[in-house]
Write an enzyme that holds these catalytic residues in place. Structure first.
Site, PDB file in Angstrom:
ATOM      1  CB  SER A   1      -6.037   6.610   6.026  1.00 40.33           C
ATOM      2  OG  SER A   1      -7.445   6.685   6.066  1.00 40.33           O
TER       3      SER A   1
ATOM      4  CE1 TYR B   1      -6.647   2.465   2.271  1.00 40.33           C
ATOM      5  CE2 TYR B   1      -7.687   3.543   4.145  1.00 40.33           C
ATOM      6  CZ  TYR B   1      -6.950   3.614   2.977  1.00 40.33           C
ATOM      7  OH  TYR B   1      -6.516   4.844   2.519  1.00 40.33           O
TER       8      TYR B   1
HETATM    9  P1  NAI Z   1      -4.359   7.299  -5.919  1.00 40.32           P
HETATM   10  O1  NAI Z   1      -4.982   6.004  -6.288  1.00 40.32           O
HETATM   11  O2  NAI Z   1      -4.729   8.525  -6.681  1.00 40.32           O
HETATM   12  O3  NAI Z   1      -2.757   7.147  -5.951  1.00 40.32           O
HETATM   13  C1  NAI Z   1      -2.139   6.042  -5.378  1.00 40.32           C
HETATM   14  C2  NAI Z   1      -0.919   5.669  -6.212  1.00 40.32           C
HETATM   15  O4  NAI Z   1      -0.280   4.533  -5.608  1.00 40.32           O
HETATM   16  C3  NAI Z   1      -1.282   5.269  -7.658  1.00 40.32           C
HETATM   17  O5  NAI Z   1      -0.517   6.013  -8.593  1.00 40.32           O
HETATM   18  C4  NAI Z   1      -0.941   3.793  -7.717  1.00 40.32           C
HETATM   19  O6  NAI Z   1      -0.468   3.366  -8.995  1.00 40.32           O
HETATM   20  C5  NAI Z   1       0.152   3.694  -6.660  1.00 40.32           C
HETATM   21  N1  NAI Z   1       0.321   2.317  -6.200  1.00 40.32           N
HETATM   22  C6  NAI Z   1      -0.654   1.461  -5.808  1.00 40.32           C
HETATM   23  N2  NAI Z   1      -0.119   0.275  -5.509  1.00 40.32           N
HETATM   24  C7  NAI Z   1       1.220   0.372  -5.729  1.00 40.32           C
HETATM   25  C8  NAI Z   1       2.308  -0.528  -5.616  1.00 40.32           C
HETATM   26  N3  NAI Z   1       2.124  -1.790  -5.221  1.00 40.32           N
HETATM   27  N4  NAI Z   1       3.543  -0.083  -5.899  1.00 40.32           N
HETATM   28  C9  NAI Z   1       3.750   1.189  -6.327  1.00 40.32           C
HETATM   29  N5  NAI Z   1       2.754   2.093  -6.467  1.00 40.32           N
HETATM   30  C10 NAI Z   1       1.507   1.670  -6.179  1.00 40.32           C
HETATM   31  O7  NAI Z   1      -4.642   7.499  -4.364  1.00 40.32           O
HETATM   32  P2  NAI Z   1      -4.506   8.750  -3.379  1.00 40.32           P
HETATM   33  O8  NAI Z   1      -5.859   9.120  -2.961  1.00 40.32           O
HETATM   34  O9  NAI Z   1      -3.556   9.749  -3.895  1.00 40.32           O
HETATM   35  O10 NAI Z   1      -3.862   7.993  -2.136  1.00 40.32           O
HETATM   36  C11 NAI Z   1      -2.516   8.223  -1.680  1.00 40.32           C
HETATM   37  C12 NAI Z   1      -2.404   7.633  -0.293  1.00 40.32           C
HETATM   38  O11 NAI Z   1      -3.303   8.302   0.570  1.00 40.32           O
HETATM   39  C13 NAI Z   1      -2.771   6.150  -0.209  1.00 40.32           C
HETATM   40  O12 NAI Z   1      -1.879   5.515   0.670  1.00 40.32           O
HETATM   41  C14 NAI Z   1      -4.186   6.169   0.351  1.00 40.32           C
HETATM   42  O13 NAI Z   1      -4.457   4.982   1.045  1.00 40.32           O
HETATM   43  C15 NAI Z   1      -4.122   7.365   1.255  1.00 40.32           C
HETATM   44  N6  NAI Z   1      -5.370   8.038   1.585  1.00 40.32           N
HETATM   45  C16 NAI Z   1      -6.255   8.457   0.609  1.00 40.32           C
HETATM   46  C17 NAI Z   1      -7.387   9.187   0.972  1.00 40.32           C
HETATM   47  C18 NAI Z   1      -8.355   9.756  -0.031  1.00 40.32           C
HETATM   48  O14 NAI Z   1      -9.439  10.211   0.371  1.00 40.32           O
HETATM   49  N7  NAI Z   1      -8.035   9.815  -1.318  1.00 40.32           N
HETATM   50  C19 NAI Z   1      -7.680   9.471   2.385  1.00 40.32           C
HETATM   51  C20 NAI Z   1      -6.681   9.004   3.306  1.00 40.32           C
HETATM   52  C21 NAI Z   1      -5.577   8.319   2.909  1.00 40.32           C
END
Ligand code: NAI
Length: 256
Positions: free
Chosen positions: A143, A156
């Protein structure tokens, strides 16, 4: 199939957001995908999109990135289904927003367990297979919180800075053995996580917030997925240890 795309990829966080978008992007390039997430129903949806919409091949394996046993079994299932594993996209993560003085040790620990240790365990489980493949690649989604600090995001930011350090170290340790490791640092990406963070924020306020970005907008998950697919492919065969911002230019600066 694109000749430069990986043959078989393991994707965490594949039930949602950037993980799902990455699975679809890789599958559209001919890569067979092993999908991993806590959310079993979401995984089945991604699997159906890969198989029915794209005509690709997918294995769905529900599990927790804090469990080395789950990750070991899931990566083995991918190898059994597809014969090898030569790519990993570590996308699973959770948002943790809390004023520092109100944050419990349990909240801090949970954030680090999932967002940092989860990436380490993913790499631990996958690396034996990646080394067997001879030529392979890992990309972790950190991130802009992996390179910057923000108020109320201390756990975070600490976890995501840790991911950057971890991936740089893996790049050094495994590059000569054929495994490249890179990390992307997205800014605001429109996903279910983004919607949770901005719950209650009006369309007008969102537009206002996006004005500080040099491109004046937030991004779609597919705009991250294409970068991951590039970094995981032979197109990026000499790219190792890179910290790659996907932020519309905020690394360069914010507009007033
Ligand atoms: P999202 O919430 O849509 O998807 C994240 C997925 O990770 C979900 O399907 C969730 O079930 C899964 N997950 C969470 N904890 C878990 C665990 N313990 N074991 C297995 N799966 C688990 O989030 P998004 O936005 O797609 O985020 C993806 C990555 O990008 C994350 O690491 C987030 O921190 C990072 N990120 C997100 C940003 C944003 O603006 N959306 C910006 C920068 C980084």
């Amino acid at each position: 199939m694109s000749t430069s795309s990986p043959r078989s990829a393991f994707i965490t966080g594949a039930a949602s957001g950037m993980g799902r978008a990455t699975a679809l992007e890789l599958a559209s390039r001919g890569t067979r995908v092993t999908l991993f997430d806590l959310n079993a129903a979401g995984l089945e949806e991604t699997k159906a999109l890969v198989e029915v919409t794209l005509g690709g091949s997918a294995v769905a394996y529900p599990g927790d990135v804090t469990s080395l046993d789950d990750l070991t079994a899931a990566t083995a299932a991918g190898v059994e289904a597809f014969g090898s594993l030569d790519a990993v996209a570590a996308c699973a993560g959770i948002e943790v927003i809390k004023p520092f003085l109100e944050q419990s040790v349990d909240e801090w620990t949970r954030c680090l367990d999932i967002n940092l240790t989860g990436v380490m365990l993913t790499a631990r489980a996958a690396l034996p297979h990646l080394l067997d493949a001879g030529k392979a690649s890992i990309v972790a989604v950190a991130s802009d919180c992996g390179t910057h600090g923000y108020p109320d995001w201390s756990a975070y930011c600490a976890a995501k800075h840790g991911v950057v350090g971890l991936i740089k170290s893996l790049a050094m340790e495994f590059g000569a053995r054929g495994v490249r490791s890179n990390v992307v640092t997205p800014g605001w990406i429109i996903t279910p996580m983004h919607e949770r963070i901005l719950e209650g924020v009006s369309e007008e306020e969102r537009k206002e917030a996006a004005k500080g970005n040099p491109m004046g907008r937030f991004a779609q998950a597919s705009e991250v997925a294409t970068v991951l697919a590039h970094l995981l492919s032979d197109e990026a065969s000499y790219t190792n240890g890179l910290v790659y911002p996907i932020d519309g230019g905020t690394t360069a600066g914010y507009l007033e």
